[in-house]
Motif scaffolding. Structure first.
Motif, PDB file in Angstrom:
ATOM      1  N   ARG A 104       0.869  -1.131   0.043  1.00  0.00           N
ATOM      2  CA  ARG A 104      -0.101   0.024  -0.091  1.00  0.00           C
ATOM      3  C   ARG A 104       0.798   1.276  -0.047  1.00  0.00           C
ATOM      4  O   ARG A 104       1.742   1.268   0.813  1.00  0.00           O
ATOM      5  N   VAL A 171     -11.091   2.594  -4.432  1.00  0.00           N
ATOM      6  CA  VAL A 171     -12.195   1.461  -4.329  1.00  0.00           C
ATOM      7  C   VAL A 171     -13.199   1.823  -5.600  1.00  0.00           C
ATOM      8  O   VAL A 171     -13.500   0.949  -6.002  1.00  0.00           O
ATOM      9  N   GLN A 226     -12.772  11.560   1.798  1.00  0.00           N
ATOM     10  CA  GLN A 226     -11.217  11.306   2.112  1.00  0.00           C
ATOM     11  C   GLN A 226     -10.398  12.547   2.302  1.00  0.00           C
ATOM     12  O   GLN A 226      -9.888  13.055   1.419  1.00  0.00           O
TER      13      GLN A 226
HETATM   14  N1  ASP Z   1      -9.897   1.683   3.198  1.00  0.00           N
HETATM   15  C1  ASP Z   1     -10.196   1.874   1.861  1.00  0.00           C
HETATM   16  C2  ASP Z   1      -9.015   2.566   0.932  1.00  0.00           C
HETATM   17  O1  ASP Z   1      -7.830   2.292   1.400  1.00  0.00           O
HETATM   18  C3  ASP Z   1     -11.103   3.184   1.666  1.00  0.00           C
HETATM   19  C4  ASP Z   1     -10.972   4.445   2.345  1.00  0.00           C
HETATM   20  O2  ASP Z   1      -9.864   4.372   2.972  1.00  0.00           O
HETATM   21  O3  ASP Z   1     -11.821   5.353   2.380  1.00  0.00           O
HETATM   22  O4  ASP Z   1      -8.933   2.854  -0.083  1.00  0.00           O
END
Ligand code: ASP
Ligand code: CP
Length: 320
Positions: A104, A171, A226
Motif C-alpha cells: 500500500r 475503491v 477522504q
Molecule cells: N480503506 C479504503 C482505502 O484504503 C477506503 C477508504 O480509506 O476510504 O482505499
C-alpha cells in the motif's frame, strides 16, 4: 497470474475463479482450527506506507491461515522514516528472498514500479487514488453472495450505485472495472467537485441527484469522504454534504428493503453514512470485512500456490 495490480487485468473467468475459490476458503472461518497447509514455506511481506486496519490485518490472517510466514513492515517504525527510498526498501526486503509483497503506497502506480525491482509477486493493496483490486474482489464476493441468496442470480445485469468522494477513491476505480467485467451496471453519484475529470470516458452513468438514483438501484456502495487527500474546499460544509449525499435515515427508508448497503470502511458515521444505515439489517459492511479474509486467501493461493507442499487439487481436497 504473477501479480495482482489492477482489477482491470482480470477477465470475467479469472474473477469468477477467485470468487469460487474464496467461497471454499470461507469454510475455514467457521472451523475451530483455522489452518490449511497450502502455503507452508512461503513468505509474504505486508509493506504498508499508508495506514490500514482491514487490508493489512486480513492479508496477515489470510496468509497465516494458509500457513505462510507473514511479516509486517510499515512506514512508521521502519527505515522509511530515516529517509530510505521506496526502491531501496523494496529491494532490501526482496533480497531476503520473500515470495510476495503486499504493497500500500500513497503514490498512484507504485506497485507497478516495484514489479521491475524484485522477483516477488506484487499485490496492490491500494495505490494513491488509483486502485484497490482486492477491495473490489471482496465487494463482488459479498454482493454475489447476497444476490445468490436473494434470487439465485449473480451480478450480471444488476445496477450498483457508488456514492460520494469518487475523485479520491481507488475503491471506486477498481469497482467500476471489476463490476463492468462481471456485467453489472454502475452509476456514480457525487457532487461535481468530487467527480473525476474525464468521467465521460468511463463506462458508467453519472448523477448528482442521490434521491433520484436510490429507488432504482440493486445495491448501494457508499464511499468515505477522504479528507486527508483534500487540499481545498470540495463542499461547503460537512452538514451540506450529508444533506445532499449522505445515506441518511430518510434515504435508507427510500431504498427497497432488500437493497444491500456496502461501505469499504473506515466509515465517517454521520457524514457519508448515518448510524442507522451503517447498522441496518441490509448493511453488508461486516460481511465485506469477513469476505476480505476469504478473498485474500484465494488471491494468495492463486499467486503462490502450486508449490511442492500442496498442489491445487490437494488444496481443494483439504478444503472439501
Ligand atoms: N480503506 C479504503 C482505502 O484504503 C477506503 C477508504 O480509506 O476510504 O482505499
Ligand atoms: N477498506 C480498506 O481498505 O480499509 P483499510 O484502509 O482499513 O485497510
Amino acid at each position: 497470474m504473477r501479480h495482482l495490480l489492477s482489477a482491470g487485468d482480470l477477465s470475467a473467468d479469472e474473477i469468477t475463479g477467485i470468487l469460487d475459490l474464496a467461497e471454499e476458503m470461507s469454510a475455514v472461518q467457521d472451523r475451530p482450527v483455522k489452518k490449511l497447509p497450502a502455503l507452508r514455506g512461503r513468505t509474504v511481506v505486508n509493506l504498508f506506507f499508508e495506514d490500514s486496519t482491514r487490508t493489512r490485518s486480513s492479508f496477515e490472517i489470510a496468509g497465516k491461515w494458509l500457513s505462510a510466514d507473514v511479516i509486517n513492515i510499515s512506514a512508521k517504525g521502519s527505515a522509511v522514516s530515516k529517509g530510505e527510498s521506496l526502491r531501496d526498501t523494496v529491494m532490501t526486503v526482496g533480497a531476503m528472498g520473500v515470495d510476495a509483497m503486499v504493497i500500500r503506497h500513497m503514490a498512484s502506480g507504485a506497485p507497478w514500479q516495484v514489479t521491475g525491482w524484485v522477483d516477488a509477486s506484487i499485490l496492490n493493496a491500494g495505490d494513491g487514488t488509483h486502485e484497490h483490486p482486492t477491495q473490489a474482489l471482496l465487494d463482488a464476493f459479498t454482493l454475489r453472495r447476497h444476490f445468490r441468496r436473494l434470487d439465485g442470480g449473480d451480478l450480471t445485469g444488476r445496477t450498483v450505485a457508488i456514492v460520494g468522494d469518487v475523485t479520491h477513491s481507488r475503491v471506486a476505480r477498481s469497482n467500476v472495472l471489476l463490476l463492468r467485467t462481471l456485467g453489472a451496471k454502475v452509476v456514480l453519484v457525487a457532487p461535481p467537485t468530487l467527480m473525476p475529470a474525464g468521467i465521460e470516458t468511463w463506462p458508467v452513468a453519472v448523477s448528482h441527484d442521490l434521491d433520484a438514483v436510490l429507488p432504482a438501484v440493486d445495491a448501494v456502495m457508499m464511499l468515505r469522504v477522504q479528507r486527508e487527500r483534500m487540499s481545498g474546499g470540495y463542499f461547503p460544509t460537512p452538514r451540506e454534504y450529508t444533506i445532499s449525499y449522505g445515506l441518511t435515515r430518510p434515504r435508507l427508508e427510500s431504498l427497497r428493503p432488500d437493497t444491500p448497503i456496502c461501505h469499504p470502511g473506515p466509515m465517517n458515521r454521520g457524514l457519508e453514512i448515518s448510524a442507522e444505515a451503517a447498522d441496518a439489517a441490509s448493511s453488508l459492511v461486516l460481511d465485506q470485512v469477513a469476505a476480505g479474509v476469504s478473498v485474500r486467501m484465494a488471491v494468495l493461493y492463486e499467486l503462490l500456490g502450486g508449490a511442492e507442499e500442496m498442489p491445487v487439487t490437494r488444496a481443494h481436497e483439504v478444503l472439501a
